[in-house]
Write a protein that holds these residues in place. Sequence first.
Motif, PDB file in Angstrom:
ATOM      1  N   ALA A   1      52.892  38.898  56.501  1.00  0.00           N
ATOM      2  CA  ALA A   1      52.436  39.449  55.234  1.00  0.00           C
ATOM      3  C   ALA A   1      50.763  39.063  55.758  1.00  0.00           C
ATOM      4  O   ALA A   1      50.021  40.411  55.255  1.00  0.00           O
ATOM      5  CB  ALA A   1      52.682  39.387  54.276  1.00  0.00           C
ATOM      6  N   LEU A   2      49.920  38.054  55.498  1.00  0.00           N
ATOM      7  CA  LEU A   2      49.234  38.353  56.320  1.00  0.00           C
ATOM      8  C   LEU A   2      48.700  38.742  57.594  1.00  0.00           C
ATOM      9  O   LEU A   2      47.633  39.809  57.330  1.00  0.00           O
ATOM     10  CB  LEU A   2      48.444  36.755  56.064  1.00  0.00           C
ATOM     11  CG  LEU A   2      48.534  36.131  55.114  1.00  0.00           C
ATOM     12  CD1 LEU A   2      48.559  34.246  55.072  1.00  0.00           C
ATOM     13  CD2 LEU A   2      47.398  36.432  54.095  1.00  0.00           C
TER      14      LEU A   2
ATOM     15  N   ALA B   1      41.311  37.048  55.304  1.00  0.00           N
ATOM     16  CA  ALA B   1      41.812  37.633  54.137  1.00  0.00           C
ATOM     17  C   ALA B   1      41.633  36.388  53.386  1.00  0.00           C
ATOM     18  O   ALA B   1      41.497  35.402  53.818  1.00  0.00           O
ATOM     19  CB  ALA B   1      43.808  37.513  55.145  1.00  0.00           C
ATOM     20  N   ILE B   2      41.944  36.210  52.233  1.00  0.00           N
ATOM     21  CA  ILE B   2      42.097  35.545  51.244  1.00  0.00           C
ATOM     22  C   ILE B   2      44.107  35.541  50.905  1.00  0.00           C
ATOM     23  O   ILE B   2      44.080  37.209  49.955  1.00  0.00           O
ATOM     24  CB  ILE B   2      41.284  35.477  50.848  1.00  0.00           C
ATOM     25  CG1 ILE B   2      41.595  34.683  48.778  1.00  0.00           C
ATOM     26  CG2 ILE B   2      40.990  36.643  49.516  1.00  0.00           C
ATOM     27  CD1 ILE B   2      40.308  34.334  48.415  1.00  0.00           C
TER      28      ILE B   2
ATOM     29  N   LEU C   1      44.161  33.695  62.372  1.00  0.00           N
ATOM     30  CA  LEU C   1      43.543  34.364  61.325  1.00  0.00           C
ATOM     31  C   LEU C   1      42.809  33.542  60.357  1.00  0.00           C
ATOM     32  O   LEU C   1      43.444  32.711  60.010  1.00  0.00           O
ATOM     33  CB  LEU C   1      44.817  34.785  60.769  1.00  0.00           C
ATOM     34  CG  LEU C   1      44.867  36.094  59.760  1.00  0.00           C
ATOM     35  CD1 LEU C   1      44.480  36.988  60.682  1.00  0.00           C
ATOM     36  CD2 LEU C   1      45.937  36.811  59.457  1.00  0.00           C
ATOM     37  N   ARG C   2      41.741  33.323  59.802  1.00  0.00           N
ATOM     38  CA  ARG C   2      41.329  32.996  59.069  1.00  0.00           C
ATOM     39  C   ARG C   2      41.205  32.938  57.547  1.00  0.00           C
ATOM     40  O   ARG C   2      40.802  34.429  57.186  1.00  0.00           O
ATOM     41  CB  ARG C   2      39.431  32.672  59.218  1.00  0.00           C
ATOM     42  CG  ARG C   2      39.161  32.504  60.784  1.00  0.00           C
ATOM     43  CD  ARG C   2      38.317  32.491  61.276  1.00  0.00           C
ATOM     44  NE  ARG C   2      36.950  31.511  60.616  1.00  0.00           N
ATOM     45  CZ  ARG C   2      36.324  31.378  59.528  1.00  0.00           C
ATOM     46  NH1 ARG C   2      36.222  33.342  59.560  1.00  0.00           N
ATOM     47  NH2 ARG C   2      35.474  30.732  59.428  1.00  0.00           N
TER      48      ARG C   2
ATOM     49  N   VAL D   1      37.230  41.608  54.204  1.00  0.00           N
ATOM     50  CA  VAL D   1      38.034  40.682  53.514  1.00  0.00           C
ATOM     51  C   VAL D   1      39.346  41.179  53.145  1.00  0.00           C
ATOM     52  O   VAL D   1      39.159  41.481  52.028  1.00  0.00           O
ATOM     53  CB  VAL D   1      37.425  39.490  53.368  1.00  0.00           C
ATOM     54  CG1 VAL D   1      38.500  38.392  52.611  1.00  0.00           C
ATOM     55  CG2 VAL D   1      36.527  38.706  53.652  1.00  0.00           C
ATOM     56  N   VAL D   2      39.988  41.134  53.629  1.00  0.00           N
ATOM     57  CA  VAL D   2      41.366  41.734  53.024  1.00  0.00           C
ATOM     58  C   VAL D   2      42.131  40.635  51.813  1.00  0.00           C
ATOM     59  O   VAL D   2      42.553  39.213  52.255  1.00  0.00           O
ATOM     60  CB  VAL D   2      42.769  41.803  54.130  1.00  0.00           C
ATOM     61  CG1 VAL D   2      43.825  41.967  53.623  1.00  0.00           C
ATOM     62  CG2 VAL D   2      42.385  43.205  54.642  1.00  0.00           C
ATOM     63  N   VAL D   3      43.175  41.576  51.116  1.00  0.00           N
ATOM     64  CA  VAL D   3      43.369  40.435  49.551  1.00  0.00           C
ATOM     65  C   VAL D   3      45.269  40.738  49.537  1.00  0.00           C
ATOM     66  O   VAL D   3      45.398  41.247  49.588  1.00  0.00           O
ATOM     67  CB  VAL D   3      42.554  40.451  48.107  1.00  0.00           C
ATOM     68  CG1 VAL D   3      43.367  40.052  47.516  1.00  0.00           C
ATOM     69  CG2 VAL D   3      41.304  40.773  48.214  1.00  0.00           C
ATOM     70  N   VAL D   4      45.065  39.376  50.110  1.00  0.00           N
ATOM     71  CA  VAL D   4      46.801  39.702  49.584  1.00  0.00           C
ATOM     72  C   VAL D   4      46.949  38.223  48.526  1.00  0.00           C
ATOM     73  O   VAL D   4      47.217  37.528  48.184  1.00  0.00           O
ATOM     74  CB  VAL D   4      47.623  38.905  50.949  1.00  0.00           C
ATOM     75  CG1 VAL D   4      48.238  38.209  50.273  1.00  0.00           C
ATOM     76  CG2 VAL D   4      47.084  39.785  52.180  1.00  0.00           C
ATOM     77  N   VAL D   5      47.683  39.083  47.694  1.00  0.00           N
ATOM     78  CA  VAL D   5      47.917  38.446  45.997  1.00  0.00           C
ATOM     79  C   VAL D   5      48.936  37.529  46.782  1.00  0.00           C
ATOM     80  O   VAL D   5      50.373  38.106  47.074  1.00  0.00           O
ATOM     81  CB  VAL D   5      48.945  39.610  45.443  1.00  0.00           C
ATOM     82  CG1 VAL D   5      48.433  38.649  43.165  1.00  0.00           C
ATOM     83  CG2 VAL D   5      47.246  40.538  45.079  1.00  0.00           C
ATOM     84  N   LEU D   6      49.157  36.021  45.995  1.00  0.00           N
ATOM     85  CA  LEU D   6      50.521  35.082  45.766  1.00  0.00           C
ATOM     86  C   LEU D   6      50.708  35.419  44.411  1.00  0.00           C
ATOM     87  O   LEU D   6      49.983  34.129  44.104  1.00  0.00           O
ATOM     88  CB  LEU D   6      50.998  34.378  46.819  1.00  0.00           C
ATOM     89  CG  LEU D   6      51.500  33.441  47.032  1.00  0.00           C
ATOM     90  CD1 LEU D   6      52.871  33.818  47.560  1.00  0.00           C
ATOM     91  CD2 LEU D   6      51.262  32.669  47.732  1.00  0.00           C
TER      92      LEU D   6
END
Length: 220
Positions: A121-122, A57-58, A9-10, A83-88
């Motif tokens: 999660a990513l 993803a970011i 996964l990039r 581009v999938v956004v995953v908040v951390l």
Amino acid sequence: MSEPAGAPLRIVVADDQASVREGLVLLLGGLPDIDVVAAAADGAEALALVDEHRPDAILLDLHMPVLDGIGATRRLAAEHPSVVVVVLTTYADDTSVRDALRAGARSYLTKDADRADIARALHAAVGGFSVLDPRAHAALLAPEAPPDAPRPTASPSDGLTEREWQILALIARGHTNPEIAAQLYLSGHTVKTHVSRIFAKTGSRDRAAAIGYAHRHSMG
């Protein structure tokens, strides 16, 4: 962009704290199924790196300079919808969670998540599933503020959200944190987080200073 089956996964990592950013790069980059292609220190840099690398993803913090995570998420959803956004982030209050998801984030994690949680999660998010931290999920289920909650009567350029205005108005009326939590159907932790943000945004050292600010803006 979608990778061939079995390819790592990039991802791009975006966080304004260098120690956190570098730690995430090391932690996630050491996994065989994740390739950290770039790291950004603010939302504007994150957009430029996504445009350059076209990751899957970011992993994005919310509170960053230049362009914050909410603004960056909106831009990413509009300009790079694949581009999938995953908040951390550190914050799991209802306003942050709702704003992030409404802006287009697929998943929402807090920074006490471990490497395995973040990696899962990513992958889940890229696969089309939403993953919410338990605290974020609880905040999302909390009801919106009641219609008779206090609203601002002024609009200073201090960056306060509507919820923070509501809480500041209640502080100005002499309400304690537990009373505010009960009236707005929030947890005590969420109210404390909002109060800290209010102090920071208004330059108030304590409640007395915040009350003075509220009165100067015709809220009390």
